[in-house]
Design a protein around this motif. Structure first.
Motif, PDB file in Angstrom:
ATOM      1  N   MET A 104       0.840  -1.210   0.000  1.00  0.00           N
ATOM      2  CA  MET A 104       0.000   0.000   0.000  1.00  0.00           C
ATOM      3  C   MET A 104       0.872   1.257   0.000  1.00  0.00           C
ATOM      4  O   MET A 104       0.527   2.261  -0.611  1.00  0.00           O
ATOM      5  CB  MET A 104      -0.939  -0.028   1.218  1.00  0.00           C
ATOM      6  N   GLN A 105       2.011   1.165   0.674  1.00  0.00           N
ATOM      7  CA  GLN A 105       2.957   2.287   0.675  1.00  0.00           C
ATOM      8  C   GLN A 105       3.503   2.493  -0.747  1.00  0.00           C
ATOM      9  O   GLN A 105       3.557   3.614  -1.254  1.00  0.00           O
ATOM     10  CB  GLN A 105       4.110   1.964   1.633  1.00  0.00           C
ATOM     11  N   GLU A 106       3.850   1.378  -1.387  1.00  0.00           N
ATOM     12  CA  GLU A 106       4.392   1.431  -2.735  1.00  0.00           C
ATOM     13  C   GLU A 106       3.360   1.984  -3.719  1.00  0.00           C
ATOM     14  O   GLU A 106       3.691   2.759  -4.616  1.00  0.00           O
ATOM     15  CB  GLU A 106       4.799   0.015  -3.150  1.00  0.00           C
ATOM     16  N   ALA A 107       2.101   1.592  -3.524  1.00  0.00           N
ATOM     17  CA  ALA A 107       1.031   2.100  -4.395  1.00  0.00           C
ATOM     18  C   ALA A 107       0.985   3.626  -4.306  1.00  0.00           C
ATOM     19  O   ALA A 107       0.833   4.319  -5.312  1.00  0.00           O
ATOM     20  CB  ALA A 107      -0.308   1.487  -4.007  1.00  0.00           C
TER      21      ALA A 107
ATOM     22  N   LYS B 136       7.159  -2.354 -12.029  1.00  0.00           N
ATOM     23  CA  LYS B 136       6.622  -1.079 -11.540  1.00  0.00           C
ATOM     24  C   LYS B 136       6.446  -0.100 -12.694  1.00  0.00           C
ATOM     25  O   LYS B 136       5.429   0.586 -12.794  1.00  0.00           O
ATOM     26  CB  LYS B 136       7.575  -0.463 -10.503  1.00  0.00           C
ATOM     27  N   GLN B 137       7.472  -0.037 -13.555  1.00  0.00           N
ATOM     28  CA  GLN B 137       7.413   0.873 -14.700  1.00  0.00           C
ATOM     29  C   GLN B 137       6.269   0.497 -15.645  1.00  0.00           C
ATOM     30  O   GLN B 137       5.522   1.351 -16.104  1.00  0.00           O
ATOM     31  CB  GLN B 137       8.743   0.871 -15.472  1.00  0.00           C
ATOM     32  N   LEU B 138       6.155  -0.816 -15.904  1.00  0.00           N
ATOM     33  CA  LEU B 138       5.101  -1.285 -16.805  1.00  0.00           C
ATOM     34  C   LEU B 138       3.718  -0.983 -16.222  1.00  0.00           C
ATOM     35  O   LEU B 138       2.802  -0.567 -16.930  1.00  0.00           O
ATOM     36  CB  LEU B 138       5.254  -2.798 -17.050  1.00  0.00           C
ATOM     37  N   TYR B 139       3.586  -1.177 -14.916  1.00  0.00           N
ATOM     38  CA  TYR B 139       2.314  -0.893 -14.233  1.00  0.00           C
ATOM     39  C   TYR B 139       1.950   0.587 -14.386  1.00  0.00           C
ATOM     40  O   TYR B 139       0.825   0.929 -14.743  1.00  0.00           O
ATOM     41  CB  TYR B 139       2.437  -1.261 -12.748  1.00  0.00           C
ATOM     42  N   LYS B 140       2.943   1.445 -14.151  1.00  0.00           N
ATOM     43  CA  LYS B 140       2.694   2.891 -14.250  1.00  0.00           C
ATOM     44  C   LYS B 140       2.311   3.290 -15.676  1.00  0.00           C
ATOM     45  O   LYS B 140       1.409   4.095 -15.883  1.00  0.00           O
ATOM     46  CB  LYS B 140       3.930   3.677 -13.784  1.00  0.00           C
ATOM     47  N   LYS B 144      -1.532   4.617 -16.754  1.00  0.00           N
ATOM     48  CA  LYS B 144      -1.659   5.942 -17.375  1.00  0.00           C
ATOM     49  C   LYS B 144      -2.320   5.851 -18.745  1.00  0.00           C
ATOM     50  O   LYS B 144      -3.191   6.634 -19.090  1.00  0.00           O
ATOM     51  CB  LYS B 144      -0.274   6.587 -17.548  1.00  0.00           C
ATOM     52  N   GLU B 145      -1.855   4.872 -19.538  1.00  0.00           N
ATOM     53  CA  GLU B 145      -2.287   4.822 -20.937  1.00  0.00           C
ATOM     54  C   GLU B 145      -3.546   3.999 -21.151  1.00  0.00           C
ATOM     55  O   GLU B 145      -4.303   4.240 -22.074  1.00  0.00           O
ATOM     56  CB  GLU B 145      -1.156   4.243 -21.799  1.00  0.00           C
ATOM     57  N   GLY B 146      -3.744   2.989 -20.278  1.00  0.00           N
ATOM     58  CA  GLY B 146      -4.872   2.082 -20.478  1.00  0.00           C
ATOM     59  C   GLY B 146      -6.197   2.744 -20.174  1.00  0.00           C
ATOM     60  O   GLY B 146      -6.274   3.666 -19.367  1.00  0.00           O
ATOM     61  N   ARG B 147      -7.235   2.278 -20.861  1.00  0.00           N
ATOM     62  CA  ARG B 147      -8.587   2.745 -20.573  1.00  0.00           C
ATOM     63  C   ARG B 147      -9.320   1.588 -19.910  1.00  0.00           C
ATOM     64  O   ARG B 147      -9.031   0.425 -20.189  1.00  0.00           O
ATOM     65  CB  ARG B 147      -9.329   3.124 -21.866  1.00  0.00           C
ATOM     66  N   GLY B 155      -6.624  -3.842 -17.574  1.00  0.00           N
ATOM     67  CA  GLY B 155      -5.447  -4.411 -18.228  1.00  0.00           C
ATOM     68  C   GLY B 155      -4.243  -4.490 -17.314  1.00  0.00           C
ATOM     69  O   GLY B 155      -3.109  -4.533 -17.760  1.00  0.00           O
ATOM     70  N   LEU B 156      -4.513  -4.492 -16.015  1.00  0.00           N
ATOM     71  CA  LEU B 156      -3.427  -4.446 -15.038  1.00  0.00           C
ATOM     72  C   LEU B 156      -3.293  -5.728 -14.234  1.00  0.00           C
ATOM     73  O   LEU B 156      -2.337  -5.900 -13.478  1.00  0.00           O
ATOM     74  CB  LEU B 156      -3.677  -3.287 -14.059  1.00  0.00           C
ATOM     75  N   GLY B 157      -4.270  -6.616 -14.378  1.00  0.00           N
ATOM     76  CA  GLY B 157      -4.343  -7.817 -13.539  1.00  0.00           C
ATOM     77  C   GLY B 157      -3.081  -8.658 -13.516  1.00  0.00           C
ATOM     78  O   GLY B 157      -2.525  -8.919 -12.443  1.00  0.00           O
ATOM     79  N   PHE B 158      -2.591  -9.055 -14.693  1.00  0.00           N
ATOM     80  CA  PHE B 158      -1.406  -9.925 -14.749  1.00  0.00           C
ATOM     81  C   PHE B 158      -0.170  -9.219 -14.166  1.00  0.00           C
ATOM     82  O   PHE B 158       0.622  -9.817 -13.453  1.00  0.00           O
ATOM     83  CB  PHE B 158      -1.092 -10.348 -16.197  1.00  0.00           C
TER      84      PHE B 158
END
Lengths: 127, 194
Positions: A104-107, B136-140, B144-147, B155-158
């Protein structure tokens, strides 16, 4: 503006948006069946509020869990706050996390990286 | 089963071998059918209670909860089948939660159209090639880009599962027929990692 006061359940967060008492808060667990339906009224409210906000807006997130679909909606809230900040309003985001919850901190750190808005991380004890 | 003695005997034998297989693979929970929001809530709540009673560490409990929600919602939102050339989204699949001394494994299986194979494989391989920082980078980037899709997925589940577990995603596509594959995904959560 009308007050939004949603009492949380085991799958939806508590939400308070109250201009008169200066309370802006989302807390609890967020995995609603229909994320868009749940967050749309909240985003609408912030959109309308951002035009008339005069004082400082301190927005508190105190979540213990949210799913990835909710994470997208939380970013949408933060982007609205960013817009407000960029238009010259005073905004502060406070991200509260349980002191033993690294994820949660990382989020919070990740959101702080994405949006350009004053952002404070605050840990609290669950005991 | 029509009530004849031999059928009943066969059925009872099936039950016993099913029971033994479940024991052998340390299956805590198994389900086949439509995965609704109610099912997701019921399974996660049951598992939370069991982990609490078993005095599982907070961090493991949270990870198991996270991964279960994402896996169940994936099936609920994406599982489909084809009938008379029409695609129906039915949200049906199989779900298994297994637990041994060292880890929890969460597995889902559901039908996917062959047309999704390349995109899914590419996505999963990319995730498995990344370290914690890369994820982390891919998640960010994706958030940001995903709808939000019309199915309510981001589109973030995996990515989230890989990030939270710190383990690669184990997956396979098994052939069903000309149009469909059976997609199996297993996520591993190590225990005692506090």
């Amino acid at each position: 503006m009308e007050v939004i006061k949603i009492v949380g359940t085991d799958d939806t967060p508590s939400v308070t948006l109250d201009v008169a008492n200066e309370i802006f808060e989302v807390s609890g667990r967020s995995l609603p069946e229909d994320v868009a339906a749940f967050y749309e009224p909240i985003l609408d409210w912030i959109e309308r509020y951002s035009e008339e906000a005069s004082g400082k807006t301190v927005f508190n997130f105190k979540l213990v869990y949210f799913n990835t679909a909710s994470s997208k909606m939380l970013l949408d809230i933060l982007l609205k706050l960013e817009e407000m900040y960029e238009s010259g309003k005073e905004v502060l985001v406070r991200w509260h996390f349980p002191d033993d919850d690294e994820d949660m901190q990382e989020a919070g750190e990740e959101y702080a990286d994405i949006v350009e808005v004053p952002f404070e991380q605050i840990s609290y004890s669950m005991d | 089963m029509d009530g004849k003695g031999t059928d009943i005997k066969e059925f009872l034998e099936f039950i016993y071998s099913f029971y033994k297989s479940m024991k052998e693979h340390h299956v805590q929970l198994v389900y086949e059918g439509e995965i609704t929001h109610q099912i997701t809530k019921a399974f996660t709540s049951l598992t939370e209670t069991n982990m609490e009673l078993g005095e599982e560490s907070q961090s493991t409990q949270k990870k198991v909860f996270h991964v279960m929600v994402e896996c169940l919602q994936n099936v609920g939102k994406h599982a489909e089948y084809m009938e008379n050339t029409e695609i129906h989204r039915d949200g049906r699949g199989i779900f298994l939660l297994c637990k041994n001394e060292h880890e929890y494994t969460i597995t889902t299986g559901n039908m996917v159209n062959k047309s999704k194979f390349s995109e899914m494989t590419e996505g999963l391989e990319k995730i498995n090639s990344l370290d914690k920082e890369g994820l982390k980078q891919l998640y960010k980037q994706q958030i940001k880009e995903g709808r939000l899709s019309n199915k309510g997925g981001a589109g973030l589940g995996f990515i989230d599962i890989a990030k939270k577990t710190g383990n690669p995603l184990i997956y396979n596509f098994l052939p069903i027929n000309d149009d469909y594959l059976f997609f199996v995904l297993t996520s591993v959560i190590s225990r005692y990692n506090d």
